[in-house]
Design a protein around this motif. Structure first.
Motif, mmCIF file in Angstrom:
data_model
loop_
_atom_site.group_PDB
_atom_site.id
_atom_site.type_symbol
_atom_site.label_atom_id
_atom_site.label_comp_id
_atom_site.label_asym_id
_atom_site.label_seq_id
_atom_site.Cartn_x
_atom_site.Cartn_y
_atom_site.Cartn_z
ATOM 1 N N VAL A 71 1.234 -1.323 -0.176
ATOM 2 C CA VAL A 71 0.371 -0.211 0.168
ATOM 3 C C VAL A 71 1.194 1.277 -0.154
ATOM 4 C CG1 VAL A 71 -1.738 1.318 1.678
ATOM 5 C CG2 VAL A 71 -2.102 -1.013 1.265
ATOM 6 N N ASP A 72 1.680 1.270 0.903
ATOM 7 C CA ASP A 72 2.439 2.747 1.044
ATOM 8 C C ASP A 72 3.491 2.674 -0.350
ATOM 9 O OD1 ASP A 72 2.296 3.016 3.206
ATOM 10 O OD2 ASP A 72 3.857 1.789 4.013
ATOM 11 N N ARG A 124 1.045 4.059 -3.440
ATOM 12 C CA ARG A 124 0.528 5.392 -3.447
ATOM 13 C C ARG A 124 1.521 6.444 -3.299
ATOM 14 N NH1 ARG A 124 -3.722 7.324 0.026
ATOM 15 N NH2 ARG A 124 -2.047 8.832 0.664
ATOM 16 N N LEU A 175 -4.367 -0.548 -6.168
ATOM 17 C CA LEU A 175 -4.439 0.828 -5.998
ATOM 18 C C LEU A 175 -4.432 1.589 -7.246
ATOM 19 C CD1 LEU A 175 -1.665 0.586 -3.303
ATOM 20 C CD2 LEU A 175 -4.462 0.971 -2.457
ATOM 21 N N TRP A 176 -3.851 1.441 -8.182
ATOM 22 C CA TRP A 176 -3.540 2.047 -9.091
ATOM 23 C C TRP A 176 -4.852 2.498 -10.295
ATOM 24 C CZ3 TRP A 176 1.861 0.471 -11.189
ATOM 25 C CH2 TRP A 176 2.856 1.116 -10.544
ATOM 26 N N VAL A 204 -10.544 0.137 -2.073
ATOM 27 C CA VAL A 204 -10.388 1.511 -2.020
ATOM 28 C C VAL A 204 -9.881 2.280 -3.131
ATOM 29 C CG1 VAL A 204 -8.346 0.476 0.016
ATOM 30 C CG2 VAL A 204 -8.247 0.164 -2.445
ATOM 31 N N ASP A 205 -10.180 3.856 -2.718
ATOM 32 C CA ASP A 205 -10.102 4.708 -4.025
ATOM 33 C C ASP A 205 -8.989 5.373 -4.090
ATOM 34 O OD1 ASP A 205 -10.398 5.341 -6.530
ATOM 35 O OD2 ASP A 205 -12.060 6.723 -6.340
ATOM 36 N N CYS A 206 -7.495 5.474 -4.504
ATOM 37 C CA CYS A 206 -6.357 5.822 -3.895
ATOM 38 C C CYS A 206 -6.292 6.718 -4.986
ATOM 39 C CB CYS A 206 -5.300 4.857 -4.092
ATOM 40 S SG CYS A 206 -3.407 5.515 -3.973
ATOM 41 N N LYS A 240 -4.147 9.182 -8.756
ATOM 42 C CA LYS A 240 -3.983 7.742 -9.842
ATOM 43 C C LYS A 240 -2.234 8.248 -10.823
ATOM 44 C CE LYS A 240 -7.422 5.201 -8.791
ATOM 45 N NZ LYS A 240 -7.890 4.427 -7.306
#
Length: 317
Positions: A79-80, A83, A136-137, A154-156, A159
Motif C-alpha cells: 500500500v505504501d 501510493r 490501488l492504481w 479503496v480508491d487511491c 492515480k
C-alpha cells in the motif's frame, strides 16, 4: 540499444551528488537513471531514502525515466509503495518505473529489525503485493484479498498517469521470478548476464509466457551491468584498480586476475571495442537497454565516456 545509468544509493550518495547526477544524465541525454533501494550493503554509509530521491528526480528532471532497481516488498507494505509510486508517477508526468523484487539481502533486515521471511513467502508476498498495487492504481473502489495482504473498497488518489507506471520485475530465477515477469511485468531486468546465460534465461522466460498466452515480445528487456571500461589501457587499469581496492578482500589480487574474475561474473570488462562487441551480442538476443553502474560519484568521467564513446555506437543495434 539504449544506455542508462545505475546508482547504488547506499554507497555514500549525498543530495548534492544525486542532483548533480540527475542534471548530468539529462545533459548527456541518457534515457534513464535508476537507483538501488537498500539501507546498506557491507559497510554502513550515507544512504538516501529511495522514494524521497525519486521526488527529487521528478522535480529536477524532465526527460529521463527513473525508479528503483529494485524495491523489495520486505521493506514497506505494498500500500505504501503503491501510493508513493502513483504520486511520483503523476508528479513526473509518467516517467516513473515501478521496479519490484522479492528481497535478498538479509543483513540489512536483521540490522533494522525488519522480518526477512523464507524465500517461498517472499515470492508469495511479491505476487500478492503486485495485485495490491494494481488495485490501488485501478479505477476505484477496488478490493483484493490474499493470504498476506488485503485492501477493501479503496480508491487511491491521485492515480498514476493513464495506464499506470510500468512494472519492472528484477531477477532471473527460473522457479518463480520469470513466471512473475510473464504474468505481470512491462519490463524484465536482470543483472550481469553474458550472452550465453542471457540466451538461456530468455528461453526460460518464453515458457511461462506461452503457458498464459502472452507474447514475450511485449516485455521490454533491460540489464543492470557492472562495467570496468575505458577508451584506453591506462583508463581501464585505473578504473579496475579503484573498483578492486574498494573491497579490502581484493588487495592481494592482481589487476589481470581481478578483470578475469569480473568477466566470469558477467561484468563487461574491456576497452571500447570489446564493450561494444559484447553489447552487440546482447542486442542480437533482444536486449533493449543496459544500465551501467556509476562507480565513482565524485567523477563525471564514467558517464561522459558512456555518452560519447558507447551510446552512439550501440544506438542502432
Amino acid at each position: 540499444m539504449d544506455i542508462g545509468l545505475m546508482v547504488e544509493g547506499q554507497n555514500g550518495l549525498t543530495w548534492e551528488r544525486w542532483s548533480h547526477i540527475l542534471a548530468l544524465a539529462e545533459e548527456l541525454k541518457f534515457p534513464s537513471v535508476f537507483r538501488s533501494d537498500h539501507y546498506f550493503i557491507g559497510t554502513h554509509k550515507q544512504s538516501l531514502e529511495a522514494y524521497m530521491s525519486f521526488v527529487v528526480a521528478a522535480q529536477e528532471t524532465s526527460t529521463i525515466r527513473f525508479g528503483p532497481l529494485v524495491t523489495p516488498l520486505t521493506f514497506r507494505s505494498p500500500v505504501d509503495i503503491g501510493r508513493m509510486a502513483a504520486q511520483i508517477d503523476e508528479f513526473s508526468g509518467g516517467r516513473f518505473v515501478m521496479g519490484l523484487g522479492a528481497g535478498w539481502h538479509e543483513p540489512e533486515h536483521l540490522a533494522y529489525g525488519i522480518r526477512f521471511p523464507p524465500i517461498r513467502e517472499r515470492f508469495d508476498r511479491l505476487d500478492e503485493g503486485i495485485n495490491v498495487i494494481q488495485a490501488l492504481w485501478s479505477e476505484g473502489p477496488a478490493s483484493y484479498k490474499g493470504k498476506y495482504y488485503e485492501v477493501r473498497d479503496v480508491d487511491c488518489l491521485p492515480k498514476p498517469t493513464p495506464g499506470g507506471a510500468p512494472i519492472l520485475i528484477g531477477g532471473a530465477g527460473e522457479k518463480r521470478t520469470l513466471a512473475l515477469v510473464a504474468k505481470y511485468a512491462t519490463e524484465w531486468n536482470c543483472v550481469n548476464l553474458g550472452p550465453e546465460a542471457y540466451a538461456h534465461k530468455k528461453e526460460v522466460l518464453e515458457r511461462p509466457c506461452e503457458a498464459i498466452g502472452r507474447d514475450p515480445a511485449t516485455i521490454k528487456r533491460s540489464m543492470m551491468v557492472f562495467g570496468l571500461m575505458g577508451p584506453n589501457k591506462q583508463t581501464l587499469h585505473d578504473v579496475t584498480q579503484r573498483f578492486k581496492d574498494s573491497n579490502p578482500a581484493n588487495q592481494s589480487t592482481s589487476i589481470e586476475e581481478f578483470q578475469a574474475r569480473s568477466r566470469d561474473r558477467g561484468m563487461i570488462v574491456g576497452q571500447t571495442e570489446e564493450v561494444v562487441d559484447r553489447l552487440g551480442q546482447l542486442a542480437e538476443l533482444g536486449l533493449e537497454e543496459v544500465e551501467f553502474e556509476h562507480l565513482n560519484y565524485d567523477s563525471d568521467e564514467g558517464p561522459r565516456y558512456l555518452a560519447s564513446d558507447i551510446a552512439p555506437k550501440v544506438a542502432g543495434l
